[in-house]
Design a protein around this motif. Structure first.
Motif, PDB file in Angstrom:
ATOM      1  N   LEU A  21      -1.621  -9.072   1.796  1.00  0.00           N
ATOM      2  CA  LEU A  21      -3.344  -8.902   0.911  1.00  0.00           C
ATOM      3  C   LEU A  21      -3.735  -8.212  -0.056  1.00  0.00           C
ATOM      4  CD1 LEU A  21      -3.667  -6.840   3.808  1.00  0.00           C
ATOM      5  CD2 LEU A  21      -5.011  -8.841   3.907  1.00  0.00           C
ATOM      6  N   ALA A  22      -2.301  -7.915  -0.670  1.00  0.00           N
ATOM      7  CA  ALA A  22      -2.069  -7.484  -2.451  1.00  0.00           C
ATOM      8  C   ALA A  22      -2.706  -9.193  -3.467  1.00  0.00           C
ATOM      9  CB  ALA A  22      -1.033  -6.611  -2.830  1.00  0.00           C
ATOM     10  N   ALA A  23      -2.394  -9.963  -2.682  1.00  0.00           N
ATOM     11  CA  ALA A  23      -2.822 -10.999  -3.935  1.00  0.00           C
ATOM     12  C   ALA A  23      -4.148 -12.133  -3.670  1.00  0.00           C
ATOM     13  CB  ALA A  23      -1.943 -12.151  -3.084  1.00  0.00           C
ATOM     14  N   HIS A  24      -5.056 -11.083  -2.777  1.00  0.00           N
ATOM     15  CA  HIS A  24      -6.695 -10.977  -2.587  1.00  0.00           C
ATOM     16  C   HIS A  24      -6.717 -10.772  -3.651  1.00  0.00           C
ATOM     17  CE1 HIS A  24     -10.510 -11.658  -1.267  1.00  0.00           C
ATOM     18  NE2 HIS A  24     -10.531 -12.391  -0.336  1.00  0.00           N
ATOM     19  N   PRO A  25      -7.804 -11.264  -4.479  1.00  0.00           N
ATOM     20  CA  PRO A  25      -8.610 -11.302  -5.381  1.00  0.00           C
ATOM     21  C   PRO A  25      -9.436  -9.739  -5.543  1.00  0.00           C
ATOM     22  CG  PRO A  25      -9.569 -13.066  -4.795  1.00  0.00           C
ATOM     23  CD  PRO A  25      -7.996 -12.842  -4.441  1.00  0.00           C
ATOM     24  N   ARG A  26     -10.141  -9.362  -4.275  1.00  0.00           N
ATOM     25  CA  ARG A  26     -10.729  -8.586  -4.449  1.00  0.00           C
ATOM     26  C   ARG A  26     -10.413  -6.791  -3.442  1.00  0.00           C
ATOM     27  NH1 ARG A  26     -13.484 -11.933  -3.835  1.00  0.00           N
ATOM     28  NH2 ARG A  26     -14.143 -13.193  -1.908  1.00  0.00           N
ATOM     29  N   ILE A  27      -9.104  -7.479  -3.009  1.00  0.00           N
ATOM     30  CA  ILE A  27      -8.432  -6.061  -2.606  1.00  0.00           C
ATOM     31  C   ILE A  27      -7.568  -5.663  -3.737  1.00  0.00           C
ATOM     32  CG2 ILE A  27      -6.892  -5.138  -1.244  1.00  0.00           C
ATOM     33  CD1 ILE A  27      -7.225  -7.845   0.788  1.00  0.00           C
ATOM     34  N   GLN A  28      -7.585  -4.326  -4.119  1.00  0.00           N
ATOM     35  CA  GLN A  28      -7.493  -3.840  -5.184  1.00  0.00           C
ATOM     36  C   GLN A  28      -6.203  -2.301  -5.203  1.00  0.00           C
ATOM     37  OE1 GLN A  28     -10.968  -3.101  -7.567  1.00  0.00           O
ATOM     38  NE2 GLN A  28      -9.164  -1.656  -9.007  1.00  0.00           N
ATOM     39  N   ALA A  29      -6.906  -1.808  -4.204  1.00  0.00           N
ATOM     40  CA  ALA A  29      -5.493  -0.453  -3.850  1.00  0.00           C
ATOM     41  C   ALA A  29      -5.371  -0.035  -2.091  1.00  0.00           C
ATOM     42  CB  ALA A  29      -7.291   0.387  -3.984  1.00  0.00           C
ATOM     43  N   ILE A  30      -4.843   0.487  -1.980  1.00  0.00           N
ATOM     44  CA  ILE A  30      -4.372   1.545  -0.032  1.00  0.00           C
ATOM     45  C   ILE A  30      -4.602   2.429  -0.488  1.00  0.00           C
ATOM     46  CG2 ILE A  30      -2.547   1.558  -0.930  1.00  0.00           C
ATOM     47  CD1 ILE A  30      -1.567   0.383   2.160  1.00  0.00           C
ATOM     48  N   LYS A  31      -4.966   3.551   0.897  1.00  0.00           N
ATOM     49  CA  LYS A  31      -4.842   4.022   1.312  1.00  0.00           C
ATOM     50  C   LYS A  31      -3.912   5.230   1.498  1.00  0.00           C
ATOM     51  CE  LYS A  31      -7.373   8.443   2.846  1.00  0.00           C
ATOM     52  NZ  LYS A  31      -8.864   9.214   3.903  1.00  0.00           N
ATOM     53  N   ASP A  32      -2.732   5.532   1.697  1.00  0.00           N
ATOM     54  CA  ASP A  32      -1.612   5.435   2.311  1.00  0.00           C
ATOM     55  C   ASP A  32      -1.616   6.613   3.440  1.00  0.00           C
ATOM     56  OD1 ASP A  32       0.932   5.235   2.624  1.00  0.00           O
ATOM     57  OD2 ASP A  32       1.336   5.633   0.904  1.00  0.00           O
ATOM     58  N   CYS A  33      -1.422   6.434   4.668  1.00  0.00           N
ATOM     59  CA  CYS A  33      -1.328   7.632   5.870  1.00  0.00           C
ATOM     60  C   CYS A  33      -0.183   7.372   6.228  1.00  0.00           C
ATOM     61  CB  CYS A  33      -2.669   7.635   6.407  1.00  0.00           C
ATOM     62  SG  CYS A  33      -3.920   8.229   5.206  1.00  0.00           S
ATOM     63  N   ALA A  34       0.339   6.170   6.303  1.00  0.00           N
ATOM     64  CA  ALA A  34       1.372   5.736   7.036  1.00  0.00           C
ATOM     65  C   ALA A  34       2.523   7.062   7.554  1.00  0.00           C
ATOM     66  CB  ALA A  34       2.118   4.037   7.147  1.00  0.00           C
ATOM     67  N   GLY A  35       3.066   7.361   6.203  1.00  0.00           N
ATOM     68  CA  GLY A  35       3.891   8.131   6.543  1.00  0.00           C
ATOM     69  C   GLY A  35       5.994   7.566   5.461  1.00  0.00           C
ATOM     70  N   SER A  36       5.031   6.698   5.551  1.00  0.00           N
ATOM     71  CA  SER A  36       6.821   5.985   5.216  1.00  0.00           C
ATOM     72  C   SER A  36       6.515   5.794   3.461  1.00  0.00           C
ATOM     73  CB  SER A  36       6.687   4.127   5.562  1.00  0.00           C
ATOM     74  OG  SER A  36       7.832   3.645   4.418  1.00  0.00           O
ATOM     75  N   LEU A  37       8.329   6.906   2.803  1.00  0.00           N
ATOM     76  CA  LEU A  37       8.002   6.746   1.734  1.00  0.00           C
ATOM     77  C   LEU A  37       9.379   5.234   0.958  1.00  0.00           C
ATOM     78  CD1 LEU A  37       8.874   8.274  -0.984  1.00  0.00           C
ATOM     79  CD2 LEU A  37      10.941   8.939  -0.205  1.00  0.00           C
TER      80      LEU A  37
END
Length: 299
Positions: A162-178
């Motif tokens: 998904l990071a390759a999509h030009p409009r996907i820019q960030a992530i709110k990271d709540c998965a708890g996986s370091l």
């Protein structure tokens, strides 16, 4: 493109006699703008959007955008209003696409989108879902990885795709996986925002971009100072600020969010302590501890 670095506050929705308290909401926007936060999230899970009908959601967003603009005009005619990220949730891709198209004309910083809840699609379905929504959006997309709420995790390979999509820019990271957090930071294509408030310090120290922190509703200026200290390399100062904030962060999530935050803000007179079912107020014992926190100077 928007910049999603810094401290963002996922705004609560204040209620008064079961109606949205727009005056209190406007006051919150002004307070957080004065505190120097980087941006606001409207209609995130902290804002109880599942209990708001469509008209109420639109009205809440309109108030936040107007208050952000008014505050900018009042402080500096040339100043940009505080950026506003908008939560869009659901498990029906077509309906969510229609909602995003409604948001496209608005002056927002982007849309915050979690994986489809309850249906638990395969990872290929998640990629197709987010890609369709990002294709429809005129604004940047922030992924929201919170398997505790959705029942499905965004796997690392999915996130990197998904990071390759030009409009996907960030992530709110709540998965708890370091491991996932570090891999995304090393990859560098997505801005990584801590979504679990207790991980703000570690995420920033590892090179993350910031945080979307519900606990920052109270003492937001201290969270801003934490961000500034760590991004400027003042580790000892950042550690001191974070350690002082830990009790507040822990209390903010001692019971289901946003009940503790609302109890704390009610204790200091900023909002009424009201939620809508199925959410309920914080317990009496926790409310007493939060009230004491509101009266305690920060070390």
């Amino acid at each position: 493109m928007s910049d999603f670095s810094g401290i963002w506050i996922p705004l609560i929705t204040p209620f008064a006699d079961d109606a949205v308290d727009h005056a209190a909401l406007r006051a919150l926007v002004s307070r957080y703008a004065d505190a120097g936060v980087a941006g606001l999230v409207a209609l995130g899970t902290t804002g109880e959007p599942a209990t708001l009908d469509a008209a109420e959601q639109d009205a809440v967003l309109a108030t936040i955008l107007d208050a952000a603009q008014a505050h900018a005009n009042a402080t500096d005619a040339q100043r940009r209003p505080l950026p506003v990220l908008v939560g869009v949730s659901g498990n029906h891709t077509a309906s969510m696409r229609a909602r995003i198209e409604q948001l496209n004309p608005l002056p927002i910083a982007g849309v915050l989108i979690a994986a489809p809840y309850y249906t638990r699609p395969a990872q290929d379905g998640i990629v197709a879902h987010f890609s369709a929504l990002a294709d429809a959006s005129a604004h940047p997309v922030v992924l929201y990885d919170i398997p505790q709420r959705t029942g499905v995790r965004l796997e690392l390979d999915t996130l990197l795709t998904l990071a390759a999509h030009p409009r996907i820019q960030a992530i709110k990271d709540c998965a708890g996986s370091l491991d996932t957090t570090l891999a995304l930071i090393r990859d560098g294509r997505l801005q990584v925002l801590a979504g679990n408030d207790i991980e703000v310090f570690s995420t920033l120290c590892a090179g993350g971009s910031g945080a979307i922190a519900a606990s920052a509703h109270w003492r937001p200026e201290r969270f801003v100072a934490l961000y500034q200290a760590l991004t400027e390399g003042r580790l000892d100062e950042g550690r001191r600020i974070f350690h002082a904030l830990v009790p507040q962060i822990q209390l903010a999530f001692a019971e289901p969010n946003p009940a503790p935050v609302k109890a704390l803000l009610a204790a200091v007179g900023w909002v009424r302590n009201e939620l809508r079912l199925p959410m309920t107020r914080a317990s009496e014992a926790l409310t007493e501890r939060l009230a004491a926190l509101g009266e305690t100077p920060l070390r």
